[in-house]
Design an enzyme around this catalytic site. Sequence first.
Site, PDB file in Angstrom:
ATOM      1  N   CYS A   6      17.610   7.358  73.477  1.00 59.51           N
ATOM      2  CA  CYS A   6      17.493   7.944  72.136  1.00 59.51           C
ATOM      3  C   CYS A   6      16.357   8.947  72.057  1.00 59.51           C
ATOM      4  O   CYS A   6      16.545  10.090  71.661  1.00 59.51           O
ATOM      5  CB  CYS A   6      17.294   6.853  71.097  1.00 59.51           C
ATOM      6  N   HIS A   7      15.170   8.516  72.420  1.00 55.11           N
ATOM      7  CA  HIS A   7      14.024   9.409  72.295  1.00 55.11           C
ATOM      8  C   HIS A   7      13.188   9.444  73.568  1.00 55.11           C
ATOM      9  O   HIS A   7      12.030   9.825  73.550  1.00 55.11           O
ATOM     10  CB  HIS A   7      13.176   9.020  71.089  1.00 55.11           C
ATOM     11  N   GLY A   8      13.794   8.992  74.673  1.00 57.26           N
ATOM     12  CA  GLY A   8      13.181   9.208  75.979  1.00 57.26           C
ATOM     13  C   GLY A   8      12.001   8.322  76.326  1.00 57.26           C
ATOM     14  O   GLY A   8      11.025   8.796  76.904  1.00 57.26           O
TER      15      GLY A   8
END
Lengths: 208, 432
Positions: free
Chosen positions: A158-160
């Site tokens: 999702c956001h690494g």
Amino acid sequence: MTEQNGALGELGQEPSRRDFIYIAATGAAAMGAGLAIWPFIDQMNPAADTRALGSIRVDISAVTDGTEITVMWRGGPVFIRHRTQAMIDEARAVPLNVLVDDVSRNRNAGMENASAADQNRVLRAEYLIVIGICTHLGCVPLGIGVNMGDYDGWYCPCHGSHYDGSARIRRGPAPENLAVPDYYFETETTVKIGLSPEEAAQSGWVAS
Amino acid sequence: MSGPSTYEPKTGFTRWMDARLPIIRLGYDSFVDFPTPRNLNYWWTFGGILAIFLVIQIISGVVLAMHYIPHESMAFDSLERIRRDVKFGWLIQSMHANGASFFFVAVYIHMFRGLYYGSYKAPREILWILGVVIYLLMMATGFMGYVLPWGQMSYWGAVVITNLIGALPFIGDAIREWLWGGFSVGQATLSRFFSLHYLLPFVIAAVVALHLWALHVPGNGNPVGIEVKTKKDTLPFHPFYTVKDGFAIVVYLIIFATFVFFLPNALGHTDNFIEANPLSTPSHIVPEWYYLPFYAILRAITFDIGPIDAKLGGVTAMFGAILILFVLPWLDTSKVRSMRFRPVTRVFFILFLLACLGLGWCGANNPDDLVFTMGHNAEGVATGLKFVWFAQFLTFYYFAYFLIVLPVMGLIEKPLDRPVSIEAAVLGTAKA
């Protein structure tokens, strides 16, 4: 107020009995309203049957060296990874000062306030058991066979966020290591997730 | 209402009614003889369009609730059944889903209209604040409505947004569990979202009534931003603005119908055609388009600010971006309402509009992707301006517009000459 009831009249004089009755009645009504609202707020908290499903028993005999399974617990995933000796060694070789979150996030066996050293993240070194919910915004990180990230652990798409082989956050927006659920080994090959041994003893659960 | 009532009941029944419940008088004074500035342009028609869409959403929603099943194992299938088997379900479901988007398009135009023409300034602060309340209620309603189809994007959108609450210090976890009614987004969450999604539109309708009441005390603002002085500055609402609003509503409904009939899924997300699966996260979670600017602000805060960590900082910035609208009437220090007469601030406003659109673009993209590339690094990976950096820049401007531009420009900018009256502005006679 006092002028209307004709008791003592002017401002600055002693409050009358009627003033006291107004305040007491208003206060009682406000408290009553507050108490009446409470059931309507509290009903939104998890119901008894929801709480009763709070623990599960998992057979881990089929989780061979170097593989992992995901089980459902409390509506979300729990990762159970059977680590090889190489994976354990790699996780234990990480110096603590490079960790983003230096707390164990593990309440089991008195490790609540321990450091995030790999020893404090597991009960048995070969089984790493963590809640599979990214501590950033709750996505499910990817693991073995899909994407283990840059630190041979998990990667949240999702956001690494990158987690290492001990499920500790190493890079990305997540603030904390993946949490360790309460659990204990009932036997060599079964694990109880969602209860500590003490809670299990209290609630009548007996290790089989 | 502004001015004394001019209603005269003419029949026996209306006289009888007027002495008991003067509701016909209220309607006449509000929507027939209501004195309205004669210079309103088409940006002023979106209030009427919004009223129509509230009605469309409520009617189509009540019908959908007759067929929808709020159960985690049946919700997804019940929606597909509505789309395939229920008579006209395909039409009504499409109206409701697309209606939400068109509702938000209209509300954004309505809000930017207010920002440009200074509609929030005295004596219309309460009118503006009620509008922000309606907008917040719309956001909550839209969010919970999007969860109901129980597709992957529904589910994971709900997970991400409810987890924002968990960022609150100390009480975050308890509140999140309270919202969920369990240990994750699940059946209890779906049931309560359905209940509240049904309730909130009626709360919106009630606040809309207050919004109209607050509008009808000072009357409409107008594009030149000067108050109505004489009767010559106004026209009766009917037929002049019923017809103008009616024409705008028809045009807007034609565009709406184009989507409903020919592009029913264009504004949706393909992942929402996959049933919710708590064990598999979609590769890229995005909210509905109308939340994208705020989603970009949420993700733009990637750094700790003093004791506030990045996660809480992002949540604070996101809610702050909406809540700042509540105090806008007191942030803008200029006495001049309309940007037409504020040549410098007008440029800042246009940049603000572009910043909002840019934030929406950032919100739709992966933060680590590049807006544009500028060469490659040693490993051959493209480098350039990341979306997250662009979003940070735009977030800064978003807040600077409210906290620096509007307070300061009101003090230092020399506005252009305003016309002496609305009538003069319309007829092009002498300027003051």
